[in-house]
Design an enzyme around this catalytic site. Structure first.
Site, mmCIF file in Angstrom:
data_model
loop_
_atom_site.group_PDB
_atom_site.id
_atom_site.type_symbol
_atom_site.label_atom_id
_atom_site.label_comp_id
_atom_site.label_asym_id
_atom_site.label_seq_id
_atom_site.Cartn_x
_atom_site.Cartn_y
_atom_site.Cartn_z
ATOM 1 N N GLY A 16 41.047 21.792 34.485
ATOM 2 C CA GLY A 16 40.358 23.001 34.916
ATOM 3 C C GLY A 16 38.866 22.758 34.757
ATOM 4 N N THR A 28 43.548 25.810 27.261
ATOM 5 C CA THR A 28 44.505 26.264 28.258
ATOM 6 C C THR A 28 44.892 25.099 29.152
ATOM 7 O OG1 THR A 28 42.671 26.973 29.688
ATOM 8 C CG2 THR A 28 43.736 28.666 28.360
ATOM 9 N N ASN A 30 45.940 24.089 32.759
ATOM 10 C CA ASN A 30 45.916 24.588 34.133
ATOM 11 C C ASN A 30 47.029 23.922 34.926
ATOM 12 O OD1 ASN A 30 43.275 25.084 32.993
ATOM 13 N ND2 ASN A 30 42.637 25.645 35.062
ATOM 14 N N GLU A 79 46.975 29.576 34.032
ATOM 15 C CA GLU A 79 46.536 28.881 32.825
ATOM 16 C C GLU A 79 47.381 29.306 31.636
ATOM 17 O OE1 GLU A 79 42.417 28.555 32.426
ATOM 18 O OE2 GLU A 79 42.024 28.951 34.542
ATOM 19 N N ARG A 104 48.600 42.612 30.338
ATOM 20 C CA ARG A 104 47.463 43.446 30.786
ATOM 21 C C ARG A 104 46.874 42.883 32.077
ATOM 22 N NH1 ARG A 104 42.625 40.703 29.758
ATOM 23 N NH2 ARG A 104 42.883 38.990 28.283
ATOM 24 N N PHE A 109 34.465 40.768 30.682
ATOM 25 C CA PHE A 109 34.068 41.441 29.456
ATOM 26 C C PHE A 109 32.551 41.354 29.293
ATOM 27 C CE2 PHE A 109 38.468 40.371 29.106
ATOM 28 C CZ PHE A 109 39.027 41.461 28.434
HETATM 29 C C1 LIG Z 1 46.040 34.610 27.422
HETATM 30 C C2 LIG Z 1 44.885 34.435 28.367
HETATM 31 C C3 LIG Z 1 44.163 35.554 28.764
HETATM 32 C C4 LIG Z 1 43.081 35.432 29.650
HETATM 33 N N1 LIG Z 1 42.390 36.541 30.039
HETATM 34 C C5 LIG Z 1 41.336 36.415 30.855
HETATM 35 C C6 LIG Z 1 40.584 37.569 31.288
HETATM 36 O O1 LIG Z 1 40.877 38.713 30.964
HETATM 37 N N2 LIG Z 1 39.509 37.354 32.091
HETATM 38 C C7 LIG Z 1 39.135 36.104 32.522
HETATM 39 O O2 LIG Z 1 38.177 35.984 33.250
HETATM 40 N N3 LIG Z 1 39.827 35.012 32.154
HETATM 41 C C8 LIG Z 1 40.925 35.133 31.334
HETATM 42 N N4 LIG Z 1 41.629 34.028 30.976
HETATM 43 C C9 LIG Z 1 41.307 32.734 31.598
HETATM 44 C C10 LIG Z 1 40.239 32.017 30.845
HETATM 45 O O3 LIG Z 1 38.985 32.513 31.252
HETATM 46 C C11 LIG Z 1 40.366 30.532 31.204
HETATM 47 O O4 LIG Z 1 41.595 30.070 30.738
HETATM 48 C C12 LIG Z 1 39.254 29.735 30.600
HETATM 49 O O5 LIG Z 1 38.051 30.089 31.191
HETATM 50 C C13 LIG Z 1 39.467 28.244 30.762
HETATM 51 O O6 LIG Z 1 39.409 27.910 32.104
HETATM 52 P P1 LIG Z 1 39.249 26.381 32.508
HETATM 53 O O7 LIG Z 1 40.474 25.684 31.980
HETATM 54 O O8 LIG Z 1 39.200 26.391 34.005
HETATM 55 O O9 LIG Z 1 37.999 25.894 31.881
HETATM 56 C C14 LIG Z 1 42.716 34.140 30.120
HETATM 57 C C15 LIG Z 1 43.450 33.011 29.713
HETATM 58 C C16 LIG Z 1 44.528 33.154 28.854
HETATM 59 C C17 LIG Z 1 45.291 31.931 28.433
#
Ligand SMILES: Cc1cc2nc3c(=O)[nH]c(=O)nc-3n(C[C@H](O)[C@H](O)[C@H](O)COP(=O)(O)O)c2cc1C
Length: 146
Positions: A16, A28, A30, A79, A104, A109
């Site tokens: 990711g 996370t 991806n 993710e 949810r 945020f």
């Molecule tokens: C349990 C969980 C909840 C998440 N909730 C949100 C969210 O509410 N808003 C959001 O923009 N990203 C959310 N994410 C995604 C994260 O922003 C994302 O996994 C993180 O930026 C890493 O992304 P990358 O692997 O592309 O770097 C969530 C991810 C997980 C695992």
């Protein structure tokens, strides 16, 4: 939406943006694009709990599906956070995931700390909600090689 859950997927872990572990303190995994493309339309974007396996071990999972509004991504991604996993990165591995329930909507945020706190809360919910899912574990993971 209820009728599409539980939903099972399998796919390769791809790179990711690499922000999960670094910025959010929540690594996370991806999933490759075809897993996202194959998701049923009824499965709305949001945050979910479930189970996921890697190398024969089953973990509770908290996961998101959507465009990460915090980061204004253009692409929809799936993710997964494997709760309790603290081994090395596993890009290129296949994971099997079972989406069990909705937590949810995804949101953006006021700060990264606020997102971090929300994800920590998601993980607590996912742990609780997967305490008594032995039946699903047996049904979906017992004979799996993943
Ligand atoms: C349990 C969980 C909840 C998440 N909730 C949100 C969210 O509410 N808003 C959001 O923009 N990203 C959310 N994410 C995604 C994260 O922003 C994302 O996994 C993180 O930026 C890493 O992304 P990358 O692997 O592309 O770097 C969530 C991810 C997980 C695992």
């Amino acid at each position: 939406m209820k009728n599409v859950l539980p939903y099972l997927f399998e796919g390769l872990v791809v790179r990711g943006f690499g922000r999960g572990g670094k910025e959010l303190g929540c690594p996370t995994a991806n999933l490759e694009d075809c897993v996202v493309a194959n998701l049923p339309d009824e499965l709305k974007v949001g945050v979910y709990f479930g189970l996921a396996s890697l190398n024969g071990k089953v973990f509770s999972m908290a996961m998101s599906v959507g465009k990460n509004p915090q980061y204004k991504n253009e692409k929809k991604t799936l993710e997964v956070n494997l709760i309790g996993y603290n081994g090395p990165d596993f890009y290129g591995s296949t994971i099997r995931g079972l989406i069990i329930g909705f937590i949810r909507e995804m949101s953006s945020f006021v700060s990264l700390d606020a997102l971090k706190a929300e994800i920590a809360n998601d993980i607590e919910i996912a742990k609780k909600q997967t305490e008594n899912v032995e039946d699903l574990k047996h049904q979906y993971f017992e004979h799996s090689k993943i």
